[in-house]
Scaffold this active site. Structure first.
Site, mmCIF file in Angstrom:
data_model
loop_
_atom_site.group_PDB
_atom_site.id
_atom_site.type_symbol
_atom_site.label_atom_id
_atom_site.label_comp_id
_atom_site.label_asym_id
_atom_site.label_seq_id
_atom_site.Cartn_x
_atom_site.Cartn_y
_atom_site.Cartn_z
ATOM 1 N N ARG A 191 0.832 -1.214 0.000
ATOM 2 C CA ARG A 191 0.000 0.000 0.000
ATOM 3 C C ARG A 191 0.865 1.263 0.000
ATOM 4 N NH1 ARG A 191 -3.798 2.661 4.287
ATOM 5 N NH2 ARG A 191 -5.649 3.240 3.106
ATOM 6 N N ILE A 196 -7.421 7.420 -0.589
ATOM 7 C CA ILE A 196 -7.265 5.991 -0.816
ATOM 8 C C ILE A 196 -8.119 5.338 0.271
ATOM 9 C CG2 ILE A 196 -5.080 6.019 0.507
ATOM 10 C CD1 ILE A 196 -4.144 3.588 -1.058
ATOM 11 N N SER A 197 -8.940 4.366 -0.099
ATOM 12 C CA SER A 197 -9.919 3.810 0.841
ATOM 13 C C SER A 197 -9.249 3.032 1.970
ATOM 14 C CB SER A 197 -10.894 2.900 0.104
ATOM 15 O OG SER A 197 -11.555 3.607 -0.917
ATOM 16 N N GLN A 198 -10.005 2.860 3.052
ATOM 17 C CA GLN A 198 -9.557 2.051 4.202
ATOM 18 C C GLN A 198 -9.314 0.607 3.752
ATOM 19 O OE1 GLN A 198 -12.687 1.635 7.046
ATOM 20 N NE2 GLN A 198 -11.418 0.537 8.524
ATOM 21 N N PRO A 199 -8.183 -0.006 4.139
ATOM 22 C CA PRO A 199 -7.879 -1.374 3.703
ATOM 23 C C PRO A 199 -9.014 -2.373 3.970
ATOM 24 C CG PRO A 199 -5.954 -0.421 4.730
ATOM 25 C CD PRO A 199 -7.056 0.582 4.898
#
Ligand code: SAH
Length: 220
Positions: free
Chosen positions: A41, A67-70
């Site tokens: 990431r 960037i979205s939450q994992p």
């Protein structure tokens, strides 16, 4: 696997358990978790955020986007139920992180991004990382990417006020569309929209989420 991505995976698994009463899921597919463990990431965030790249939270990527939450990336990918032969459409390329996860699990990924600078950065980054099954186009995802349709899976990573009809039209029988639906800056519902082999469409609410808006034009 590095310590930080190990921790990211543990955070994802904790979130899966904490949300299981809503999602009905107690674990995610091992293929999805393996892809999350494998793709760094840190390569998808700005330099100043590399130190917190594996935090289980969204991070700023410029242009007011994130960037979205994992955990959300893993959950949405799991819901798509990808096969290695699948052709996938993604709306909202952003950093290209979700795109890379999809490319690892499917045959090819067509990804649309409305902000030209983000599309260009993601394309260059994914090329440097040697992905050759990703196609990025600048444009408004409300209309999908009809020239390449139909798709075996469609994922939208920005919140729309309604499900864009073009996306349902571009979905193959036996395929899933995952999309957050709701008003901007309010709580939205993550929806799993499935077209079955008889072309019947069903929609299931999965979880409350918060996404940046899917904009109607590129003036953001
Ligand atoms: N999956 C990305 C999420 C980025 S945030 C990641 O994890 O990095 C959502 C992205 O959707 C933003 O980059 C935003 O510019 C883009 N977007 C918003 N409206 C759009 C639209 N109508 N068509 C295509 N992309 C859009």
């Amino acid at each position: 696997m590095s310590q930080s991505s190990k921790k990211m995976l543990a955070d994802i698994e904790r979130n899966v358990l904490q949300t299981s009463r809503y999602t009905g899921k107690h674990q995610l597919s091992s293929r999805v978790l393996a892809a999350m463990a494998e793709i760094p990431r840190e390569q998808f965030v700005p330099a100043e955020e590399k130190i917190i790249a594996y935090a289980d939270s969204p991070l700023a990527i410029g242009h007011g986007q994130t960037i979205s939450q994992p955990f959300i990336v893993a959950l949405m990918t799991d819901l798509l139920a990808l096969e290695p032969t699948d052709k996938v459409l993604e709306i909202g390329t952003g950093s290209g992180y979700q795109t890379a996860i999809l490319a690892q699990l499917a045959d090819s990924v067509y990804s649309m991004e409305v902000i030209p600078a983000l599309a260009a950065t993601a394309e260059q980054r994914l090329k440097q990382l040697h992905y050759n099954n990703i196609h990025i186009r600048t444009g408004n995802g409300y209309d999908g990417w009809p020239e390449q349709a139909p798709y075996d899976a469609i994922i939208v990573t920005a919140a729309a006020p309604y499900i864009p009809p073009a996306l349902i039209a571009q979905l193959n029988p036996g395929s899933n569309l995952v999309i957050p639906v709701g008003l901007p800056y309010e709580v939205q519902e993550l929806l799993l929209v499935s077209r079955d082999e008889q072309n019947e469409i069903t929609t299931k609410n999965i979880l409350n989420v918060t996404f940046v808006p899917l904009v109607q034009d590129s003036e953001t």
